[in-house]
Scaffold this motif. Sequence first.
Motif, PDB file in Angstrom:
ATOM      1  N   MET A   1      34.170  16.130  73.640  1.00  0.00           N
ATOM      2  CA  MET A   1      35.500  16.656  73.880  1.00  0.00           C
ATOM      3  C   MET A   1      35.492  18.179  73.971  1.00  0.00           C
ATOM      4  O   MET A   1      36.527  18.766  74.219  1.00  0.00           O
ATOM      5  N   LEU A   2      34.345  18.757  73.764  1.00  0.00           N
ATOM      6  CA  LEU A   2      34.225  20.203  73.758  1.00  0.00           C
ATOM      7  C   LEU A   2      34.714  20.801  75.075  1.00  0.00           C
ATOM      8  O   LEU A   2      34.270  20.413  76.146  1.00  0.00           O
ATOM      9  N   GLY A   3      35.663  21.712  74.986  1.00  0.00           N
ATOM     10  CA  GLY A   3      36.199  22.401  76.152  1.00  0.00           C
ATOM     11  C   GLY A   3      37.435  21.751  76.744  1.00  0.00           C
ATOM     12  O   GLY A   3      38.160  22.381  77.508  1.00  0.00           O
ATOM     13  N   LEU A   4      37.694  20.500  76.397  1.00  0.00           N
ATOM     14  CA  LEU A   4      38.847  19.794  76.966  1.00  0.00           C
ATOM     15  C   LEU A   4      40.165  20.428  76.536  1.00  0.00           C
ATOM     16  O   LEU A   4      41.154  20.376  77.261  1.00  0.00           O
ATOM     17  N   GLU A   5      40.163  21.052  75.374  1.00  0.00           N
ATOM     18  CA  GLU A   5      41.393  21.656  74.839  1.00  0.00           C
ATOM     19  C   GLU A   5      41.943  22.776  75.714  1.00  0.00           C
ATOM     20  O   GLU A   5      43.082  23.192  75.565  1.00  0.00           O
ATOM     21  N   HIS A   6      41.162  23.260  76.661  1.00  0.00           N
ATOM     22  CA  HIS A   6      41.608  24.341  77.542  1.00  0.00           C
ATOM     23  C   HIS A   6      42.392  23.847  78.756  1.00  0.00           C
ATOM     24  O   HIS A   6      42.853  24.647  79.556  1.00  0.00           O
ATOM     25  N   PHE A   7      42.541  22.543  78.886  1.00  0.00           N
ATOM     26  CA  PHE A   7      43.263  21.949  80.023  1.00  0.00           C
ATOM     27  C   PHE A   7      44.632  21.456  79.584  1.00  0.00           C
ATOM     28  O   PHE A   7      44.808  21.001  78.451  1.00  0.00           O
ATOM     29  N   SER A   8      45.593  21.528  80.477  1.00  0.00           N
ATOM     30  CA  SER A   8      46.948  21.065  80.162  1.00  0.00           C
ATOM     31  C   SER A   8      47.160  19.598  80.507  1.00  0.00           C
ATOM     32  O   SER A   8      48.031  18.948  79.928  1.00  0.00           O
ATOM     33  N   HIS A   9      46.380  19.079  81.463  1.00  0.00           N
ATOM     34  CA  HIS A   9      46.576  17.698  81.928  1.00  0.00           C
ATOM     35  C   HIS A   9      45.233  16.977  82.051  1.00  0.00           C
ATOM     36  O   HIS A   9      44.195  17.609  82.260  1.00  0.00           O
ATOM     37  N   LEU A  10      45.321  15.658  81.945  1.00  0.00           N
ATOM     38  CA  LEU A  10      44.144  14.796  82.081  1.00  0.00           C
ATOM     39  C   LEU A  10      44.423  13.718  83.106  1.00  0.00           C
ATOM     40  O   LEU A  10      45.581  13.360  83.351  1.00  0.00           O
ATOM     41  N   GLU A  11      43.358  13.184  83.661  1.00  0.00           N
ATOM     42  CA  GLU A  11      43.425  11.947  84.432  1.00  0.00           C
ATOM     43  C   GLU A  11      42.692  10.908  83.600  1.00  0.00           C
ATOM     44  O   GLU A  11      41.548  11.130  83.193  1.00  0.00           O
ATOM     45  N   VAL A  12      43.369   9.797  83.329  1.00  0.00           N
ATOM     46  CA  VAL A  12      42.829   8.765  82.454  1.00  0.00           C
ATOM     47  C   VAL A  12      42.666   7.482  83.259  1.00  0.00           C
ATOM     48  O   VAL A  12      43.600   7.032  83.928  1.00  0.00           O
ATOM     49  N   VAL A  13      41.476   6.904  83.178  1.00  0.00           N
ATOM     50  CA  VAL A  13      41.200   5.610  83.790  1.00  0.00           C
ATOM     51  C   VAL A  13      41.217   4.585  82.658  1.00  0.00           C
ATOM     52  O   VAL A  13      40.545   4.772  81.634  1.00  0.00           O
ATOM     53  N   PHE A  14      42.008   3.529  82.833  1.00  0.00           N
ATOM     54  CA  PHE A  14      42.149   2.532  81.768  1.00  0.00           C
ATOM     55  C   PHE A  14      42.121   1.137  82.359  1.00  0.00           C
ATOM     56  O   PHE A  14      42.184   0.951  83.578  1.00  0.00           O
ATOM     57  N   LEU A  15      42.036   0.153  81.491  1.00  0.00           N
ATOM     58  CA  LEU A  15      41.995  -1.244  81.904  1.00  0.00           C
ATOM     59  C   LEU A  15      43.325  -1.914  81.594  1.00  0.00           C
ATOM     60  O   LEU A  15      43.837  -1.796  80.474  1.00  0.00           O
ATOM     61  N   PHE A  16      43.884  -2.603  82.587  1.00  0.00           N
ATOM     62  CA  PHE A  16      45.063  -3.444  82.349  1.00  0.00           C
ATOM     63  C   PHE A  16      44.569  -4.707  81.643  1.00  0.00           C
ATOM     64  O   PHE A  16      44.454  -5.774  82.232  1.00  0.00           O
ATOM     65  N   ASP A  17      44.253  -4.592  80.367  1.00  0.00           N
ATOM     66  CA  ASP A  17      43.595  -5.674  79.633  1.00  0.00           C
ATOM     67  C   ASP A  17      44.516  -6.834  79.286  1.00  0.00           C
ATOM     68  O   ASP A  17      44.047  -7.912  78.940  1.00  0.00           O
ATOM     69  N   ARG A  18      45.810  -6.662  79.408  1.00  0.00           N
ATOM     70  CA  ARG A  18      46.736  -7.752  79.090  1.00  0.00           C
ATOM     71  C   ARG A  18      47.106  -8.582  80.317  1.00  0.00           C
ATOM     72  O   ARG A  18      47.924  -9.486  80.245  1.00  0.00           O
ATOM     73  N   VAL A  85      38.009   9.700  80.913  1.00  0.00           N
ATOM     74  CA  VAL A  85      38.968  10.793  80.810  1.00  0.00           C
ATOM     75  C   VAL A  85      38.384  11.961  81.599  1.00  0.00           C
ATOM     76  O   VAL A  85      37.212  12.301  81.427  1.00  0.00           O
ATOM     77  N   LYS A  86      39.204  12.536  82.458  1.00  0.00           N
ATOM     78  CA  LYS A  86      38.762  13.688  83.243  1.00  0.00           C
ATOM     79  C   LYS A  86      39.812  14.785  83.121  1.00  0.00           C
ATOM     80  O   LYS A  86      41.006  14.494  83.093  1.00  0.00           O
ATOM     81  N   PRO A  87      39.389  16.035  83.069  1.00  0.00           N
ATOM     82  CA  PRO A  87      40.386  17.105  83.095  1.00  0.00           C
ATOM     83  C   PRO A  87      41.007  17.154  84.487  1.00  0.00           C
ATOM     84  O   PRO A  87      40.323  16.933  85.488  1.00  0.00           O
ATOM     85  N   TYR A  88      42.309  17.406  84.531  1.00  0.00           N
ATOM     86  CA  TYR A  88      42.963  17.558  85.829  1.00  0.00           C
ATOM     87  C   TYR A  88      42.764  18.999  86.293  1.00  0.00           C
ATOM     88  O   TYR A  88      43.042  19.948  85.556  1.00  0.00           O
ATOM     89  N   LEU A  89      42.284  19.154  87.500  1.00  0.00           N
ATOM     90  CA  LEU A  89      42.085  20.464  88.106  1.00  0.00           C
ATOM     91  C   LEU A  89      43.058  20.625  89.275  1.00  0.00           C
ATOM     92  O   LEU A  89      43.167  19.727  90.125  1.00  0.00           O
ATOM     93  N   ALA A  90      43.755  21.747  89.329  1.00  0.00           N
ATOM     94  CA  ALA A  90      44.724  21.993  90.405  1.00  0.00           C
ATOM     95  C   ALA A  90      44.074  21.856  91.774  1.00  0.00           C
ATOM     96  O   ALA A  90      44.710  21.427  92.736  1.00  0.00           O
ATOM     97  N   GLU A  91      42.795  22.167  91.867  1.00  0.00           N
ATOM     98  CA  GLU A  91      42.104  22.098  93.151  1.00  0.00           C
ATOM     99  C   GLU A  91      41.939  20.662  93.653  1.00  0.00           C
ATOM    100  O   GLU A  91      41.640  20.441  94.821  1.00  0.00           O
ATOM    101  N   PHE A  92      42.146  19.676  92.787  1.00  0.00           N
ATOM    102  CA  PHE A  92      42.087  18.281  93.215  1.00  0.00           C
ATOM    103  C   PHE A  92      43.451  17.750  93.647  1.00  0.00           C
ATOM    104  O   PHE A  92      43.563  16.604  94.074  1.00  0.00           O
ATOM    105  N   ALA A  93      44.485  18.577  93.521  1.00  0.00           N
ATOM    106  CA  ALA A  93      45.802  18.165  94.008  1.00  0.00           C
ATOM    107  C   ALA A  93      45.748  18.087  95.532  1.00  0.00           C
ATOM    108  O   ALA A  93      44.892  18.718  96.167  1.00  0.00           O
ATOM    109  N   PRO A  94      46.641  17.325  96.139  1.00  0.00           N
ATOM    110  CA  PRO A  94      46.636  17.251  97.605  1.00  0.00           C
ATOM    111  C   PRO A  94      46.767  18.636  98.234  1.00  0.00           C
ATOM    112  O   PRO A  94      47.553  19.468  97.776  1.00  0.00           O
ATOM    113  N   ARG A  95      45.999  18.862  99.274  1.00  0.00           N
ATOM    114  CA  ARG A  95      46.033  20.149  99.969  1.00  0.00           C
ATOM    115  C   ARG A  95      47.073  20.174 101.083  1.00  0.00           C
ATOM    116  O   ARG A  95      47.317  21.202 101.674  1.00  0.00           O
ATOM    117  N   HIS A  96      47.641  19.041 101.377  1.00  0.00           N
ATOM    118  CA  HIS A  96      48.630  18.925 102.445  1.00  0.00           C
ATOM    119  C   HIS A  96      49.893  18.302 101.868  1.00  0.00           C
ATOM    120  O   HIS A  96      49.861  17.719 100.782  1.00  0.00           O
TER     121      HIS A  96
END
Length: 112
Positions: A1-18, A85-96
């Motif tokens: 988790m080192l360094g994650l605290e510097h990000f405001s948003h995350l992208e989380v991949v999860f399982l619809f286990d139910r 869990v991935k940090p959200y980076l503004a550069e991955f937002a849609p460019r268009h």
Amino acid sequence: MLGLEHFSHLEVVFLFDRIDPATVRGEPRPPRGDPDAEPVGVFAHRGPYRPNRLGVSRCRLLAVDGLDLHIADLDALSGSPILDVKPYLAEFAPRHPVTQPDWATELMKRYY
């Protein structure tokens, strides 16, 4: 988790286990079961009845406490298995400009 605290948003991949895999069907259906909406295919909406039962949600990171993440606005049920869990980076937002059908805009007005 080192360094994650510097990000405001995350992208989380999860399982619809139910979701019972036997209930997942590929035929078009109305989004959110709305009988007034036109049916769309499984990849045209973000519902849980997906062939791989994977969900992806962008959420706010409030704090990192050791191995615990404190988050808000995660679109998953409590206790859902988290696969990545991935940090959200503004550069991955849609460019268009983002476009979407009117039914999606209306649905999301009432979502959160």
